[in-house]
Design an enzyme around this catalytic site. Structure first.
Site, PDB file in Angstrom:
ATOM      1  N   LYS A 177     -85.169   0.208 -20.951  1.00  9.37           N
ATOM      2  CA  LYS A 177     -84.853  -0.431 -19.561  1.00  9.37           C
ATOM      3  C   LYS A 177     -83.685   0.153 -19.150  1.00  9.37           C
ATOM      4  O   LYS A 177     -82.563  -0.518 -19.711  1.00  9.37           O
ATOM      5  CB  LYS A 177     -84.716  -1.923 -19.725  1.00  9.37           C
ATOM      6  CG  LYS A 177     -85.358  -2.685 -18.606  1.00  9.37           C
ATOM      7  CD  LYS A 177     -84.692  -2.300 -17.160  1.00  9.37           C
ATOM      8  CE  LYS A 177     -83.318  -3.099 -17.034  1.00  9.37           C
ATOM      9  NZ  LYS A 177     -82.560  -2.912 -15.974  1.00  9.37           N
ATOM     10  N   GLU A 253     -73.196  -3.218 -27.603  1.00  8.86           N
ATOM     11  CA  GLU A 253     -71.620  -2.578 -27.188  1.00  8.86           C
ATOM     12  C   GLU A 253     -71.439  -3.105 -26.109  1.00  8.86           C
ATOM     13  O   GLU A 253     -71.876  -2.586 -24.894  1.00  8.86           O
ATOM     14  CB  GLU A 253     -72.034  -0.825 -27.245  1.00  8.86           C
ATOM     15  CG  GLU A 253     -72.541  -0.511 -28.663  1.00  8.86           C
ATOM     16  CD  GLU A 253     -72.675   1.059 -28.958  1.00  8.86           C
ATOM     17  OE1 GLU A 253     -72.862   1.823 -27.976  1.00  8.86           O
ATOM     18  OE2 GLU A 253     -72.394   1.661 -29.941  1.00  8.86           O
ATOM     19  N   CYS A 287     -66.310   2.557 -20.877  1.00 15.40           N
ATOM     20  CA  CYS A 287     -65.852   1.214 -21.578  1.00 15.40           C
ATOM     21  C   CYS A 287     -64.656   1.532 -22.425  1.00 15.40           C
ATOM     22  O   CYS A 287     -64.096   0.691 -22.509  1.00 15.40           O
ATOM     23  CB  CYS A 287     -67.125   1.062 -22.356  1.00 15.40           C
ATOM     24  SG  CYS A 287     -67.651   2.217 -23.316  1.00 15.40           S
ATOM     25  N   GLU A 388     -61.854  -7.501 -17.482  1.00 15.97           N
ATOM     26  CA  GLU A 388     -62.247  -5.879 -17.066  1.00 15.97           C
ATOM     27  C   GLU A 388     -62.666  -5.493 -15.785  1.00 15.97           C
ATOM     28  O   GLU A 388     -63.416  -6.692 -15.317  1.00 15.97           O
ATOM     29  CB  GLU A 388     -63.466  -5.661 -18.171  1.00 15.97           C
ATOM     30  CG  GLU A 388     -64.099  -4.270 -18.207  1.00 15.97           C
ATOM     31  CD  GLU A 388     -65.356  -3.962 -18.879  1.00 15.97           C
ATOM     32  OE1 GLU A 388     -66.343  -4.843 -18.725  1.00 15.97           O
ATOM     33  OE2 GLU A 388     -65.520  -3.170 -19.739  1.00 15.97           O
TER      34      GLU A 388
HETATM   35  P1  NAD Z   1     -74.592  -4.947 -17.337  1.00 20.26           P
HETATM   36  O1  NAD Z   1     -74.535  -5.678 -18.291  1.00 20.26           O
HETATM   37  O2  NAD Z   1     -74.522  -5.423 -15.745  1.00 20.26           O
HETATM   38  O3  NAD Z   1     -76.212  -4.332 -17.251  1.00 20.26           O
HETATM   39  C1  NAD Z   1     -76.482  -3.448 -18.250  1.00 20.26           C
HETATM   40  C2  NAD Z   1     -77.994  -3.623 -18.446  1.00 20.26           C
HETATM   41  O4  NAD Z   1     -78.485  -4.940 -18.656  1.00 20.26           O
HETATM   42  C3  NAD Z   1     -78.869  -3.165 -17.110  1.00 20.26           C
HETATM   43  O5  NAD Z   1     -80.028  -2.344 -17.717  1.00 20.26           O
HETATM   44  C4  NAD Z   1     -79.392  -4.463 -16.623  1.00 20.26           C
HETATM   45  O6  NAD Z   1     -80.513  -4.541 -15.648  1.00 20.26           O
HETATM   46  C5  NAD Z   1     -79.449  -5.269 -17.915  1.00 20.26           C
HETATM   47  N1  NAD Z   1     -79.572  -6.840 -17.838  1.00 20.26           N
HETATM   48  C6  NAD Z   1     -78.578  -7.697 -17.188  1.00 20.26           C
HETATM   49  N2  NAD Z   1     -78.893  -8.784 -17.293  1.00 20.26           N
HETATM   50  C7  NAD Z   1     -79.858  -8.783 -18.113  1.00 20.26           C
HETATM   51  C8  NAD Z   1     -80.509  -9.937 -18.827  1.00 20.26           C
HETATM   52  N3  NAD Z   1     -80.202 -11.290 -18.613  1.00 20.26           N
HETATM   53  N4  NAD Z   1     -81.526  -9.784 -19.785  1.00 20.26           N
HETATM   54  C9  NAD Z   1     -81.514  -8.452 -20.155  1.00 20.26           C
HETATM   55  N5  NAD Z   1     -81.108  -7.386 -19.670  1.00 20.26           N
HETATM   56  C10 NAD Z   1     -80.276  -7.615 -18.679  1.00 20.26           C
HETATM   57  O7  NAD Z   1     -73.572  -3.830 -17.446  1.00 20.26           O
HETATM   58  P2  NAD Z   1     -73.599  -2.520 -16.613  1.00 20.26           P
HETATM   59  O8  NAD Z   1     -72.689  -3.235 -15.108  1.00 20.26           O
HETATM   60  O9  NAD Z   1     -74.475  -1.901 -16.246  1.00 20.26           O
HETATM   61  O10 NAD Z   1     -72.345  -1.491 -17.457  1.00 20.26           O
HETATM   62  C11 NAD Z   1     -71.064  -1.956 -17.119  1.00 20.26           C
HETATM   63  C12 NAD Z   1     -70.373  -2.641 -18.597  1.00 20.26           C
HETATM   64  O11 NAD Z   1     -71.066  -1.998 -19.757  1.00 20.26           O
HETATM   65  C13 NAD Z   1     -68.968  -2.743 -18.483  1.00 20.26           C
HETATM   66  O12 NAD Z   1     -68.753  -4.217 -19.155  1.00 20.26           O
HETATM   67  C14 NAD Z   1     -68.628  -1.854 -19.649  1.00 20.26           C
HETATM   68  O13 NAD Z   1     -67.464  -2.181 -20.515  1.00 20.26           O
HETATM   69  C15 NAD Z   1     -69.735  -1.876 -20.721  1.00 20.26           C
HETATM   70  N6  NAD Z   1     -70.125  -0.708 -21.466  1.00 20.26           N
HETATM   71  C16 NAD Z   1     -69.898  -0.785 -22.944  1.00 20.26           C
HETATM   72  C17 NAD Z   1     -69.930   0.284 -23.547  1.00 20.26           C
HETATM   73  C18 NAD Z   1     -69.671   0.235 -25.227  1.00 20.26           C
HETATM   74  O14 NAD Z   1     -69.947   1.270 -25.904  1.00 20.26           O
HETATM   75  N7  NAD Z   1     -69.008  -0.729 -25.568  1.00 20.26           N
HETATM   76  C19 NAD Z   1     -70.204   1.673 -23.108  1.00 20.26           C
HETATM   77  C20 NAD Z   1     -70.406   1.754 -21.732  1.00 20.26           C
HETATM   78  C21 NAD Z   1     -70.429   0.746 -20.903  1.00 20.26           C
END
Ligand code: NAD
Length: 484
Positions: A177, A253, A287, A388
């Protein structure tokens, strides 16, 4: 106008949920439509993945699987320009970043995990028995099954194949997804899967939003055997709750509020270059980036001025223009979130050393721009220093001693990464050990050997991926005890 379809059982199919628009972030114009998967398509994708496990993929010898993984890497590289254009259109990131990081690493992940699975070994233990004949224990690694892969938008192809490649290397099948913001490269990868001969159902893509939509339909689906997720900590919590039903394992992550630490004996130019990238690269949407920098008092003013200069030195513009060094943020909503922190910093009385607003972008007025920003002077408990933001911004705080700075760095619910700058060897090692994070860089940032453990502690995640550590999540280790 491009229509992004779901990819299920080797076919591109329309979704039954409400479609939504895909924007070019530089101009705000609608350039595509995403066909969102409903429950029926998620169900079909999970079913296809299950069937593929029982089909030729499940019986394929490792060497054949590895050959296909290498073809996938070659297949992405053969269509490099298409992947590059798709990623730039979806994210607004400059060509210089996408061509050096996103697409090459997106392809390389398949080769890295092809190598890994070829050399993977398991444990054996000989044991004594009372009758004197003895016994031999050995472990087998089996695929975990159908893996749900939920991805963010900041490094779409790279972070997706970081999960898909080891999952496939280990013999699993996947339902991906992608983020609703970045549907393009996951869809394009479906074409490459078919072209290189990956059997139908091994790689599936369902598009859509998260809560009460494709994301949640996937993570709560009882046919999914494990879930790997990269994204925000709050979403990680929701996914953990969904995974609790059926006791499915998760690899998470998550977010961070990473500290950079600059001692007064550091090579100042190198520290400015490294911390500058850590704060502003990818418009701050990394991140591992640094939104808090602690600088030893003796060099504080020089460092602050140097970082402010770096912030002012970016060139905004069309991401396809090779001269552009900073693109937009991912969406109007995210721009507003970042700007709300810029307002909070002003209200809390921060000293603004650079940026603090939106650039004047003639011809691109509707793009989602924010200025790289450097603040100082805020207390450690202010929202800007604790939460963040995920934008091109950072706050500088002076410190005096090693103990003081490790306490400041650790005063956060997160524990993802740190970047430490010093020429004192002992201090470098002591500080890396004292800061409670999954990844410490000394005199560098984002220097990645893909065999190393990657992941966060505290609220930054659960589990480690990378190299042999990915095998822990993507396989089930089974012990066989043979009485001799
Ligand atoms: P997000 O959590 O908003 O979304 C990520 C994914 O989760 C999307 O595909 C979204 O549609 C899906 N999603 C959202 N709610 C859901 C639910 N209830 N059930 C299932 N899926 C759901 O994150 P984002 O805004 O896309 O990315 C930014 C975030 O990602 C930042 O917090 C960043 O720090 C983190 N990040 C972490 C790493 C790491 O390796 N630790 C790497 C990259 C980004």
């Amino acid at each position: 106008m491009t229509t992004y379809l779901n990819f299920i059982d080797g076919q591109f199919v329309k979704g039954s949920a409400q479609p939504f628009a895909n924007h070019f972030l530089t101009t705000g114009e609608v350039i595509g439509e995403v066909s969102a998967a409903g429950r029926a398509e998620v169900d079909a994708a999970v079913g296809a993945a299950r069937a593929a496990l029982k089909g030729p993929w499940g019986r394929m010898p490792v060497a054949e699987r590895v050959a296909l993984l290498r073809k996938l890497a070659d297949g992405i590289n053969a269509r490099f320009d298409e992947f590059l254009a798709a990623e730039i259109r979806d994210t607004g990131k400059p060509r210089s970043i996408a061509s050096h990081i996103d697409i090459p690493r997106g392809a390389a992940n398949f080769n890295v995990f092809a190598d890994q699975i070829l050399t993977a070994s398991t444990e054996t233990f000989e044991m004594a028995t009372q009758d004197g004949t003895g016994a031999l224990n050995y472990a087998l690694r089996s695929p975990r099954g159908v893996i749900g892969v939920v991805c963010p938008w900041n490094l779409p192809l790279l972070l997706m194949t970081w999960k898909v490649a080891p999952a496939l290397a280990c013999g699993n099948t996947v339902v991906v997804k992608p983020s609703e913001e970045t549907p393009a490269t996951a869809t394009l990868l479906g074409e490459v899967m078919n072209a290189v001969g990956i059997p139908p159902g091994v790689y599936n893509v369902v598009h859509g939003l998260g809560p009460d939509a494709a994301g949640e339909f996937l993570t709560s689906h009882p046919g999914v055997d494990g879930i790997t997720f990269t994204g925000e900590t709050r979403t990680g919590e929701a996914i953990m709750r969904a995974a609790a039903r059926g006791v499915r394992p998760v690899s998470l992550e998550l977010g961070g509020k990473n500290a950079g630490i600059v001692f007064d004996d550091a090579d100042l130019d190198a520290a400015l270059e490294g911390i500058g990238r850590a704060c502003f690269a990818n418009t701050g949407q990394v991140c591992l980036g640094t939104e808090r920098v602690y600088v030893q008092r003796g060099i504080f003013d020089r460092f602050a001025e140097g970082l402010a200069q770096k912030a002012r030195g970016y060139r905004f513009g069309d991401p396809f223009d090779p001269a552009t060094t900073m693109g937009t943020v991912i969406s109007a909503e995210h721009r507003d979130k970042v700007l709300s922190y810029y307002a909070k910093a002003r209200e809390a009385g921060a000293t603004i050393l650079a940026g603090g607003g939106v650039p004047d972008m003639q011809g691109y007025e509707n793009g989602y721009w924010v200025e790289p920003t450097v603040w100082t002077g805020l207390p450690e408990d202010s929202a800007v220093v604790r939460e963040e933001i995920f934008g091109p911004c950072t706050h500088l705080t002076p410190f005096d001693s090693e103990d003081e700075v490790t306490a400041l760095a650790n005063d956060t619910p997160y524990g993802l990464a740190t970047s430490i700058w010093t020429t004192n060897l002992g201090r470098a090692h002591r500080t890396a050990k004292a800061v409670d994070v999954g990844i410490s860089w000394i005199n560098s940032w984002f220097l990645r050997d893909l065999r190393t453990a990657f992941g966060g502690s505290k609220a930054s995640g659960i589990g480690r991926e990378g190299g042999v550590h990915s095998l822990e999540f993507y396989t089930e280790l089974r012990n066989v005890c043979v009485k001799l």
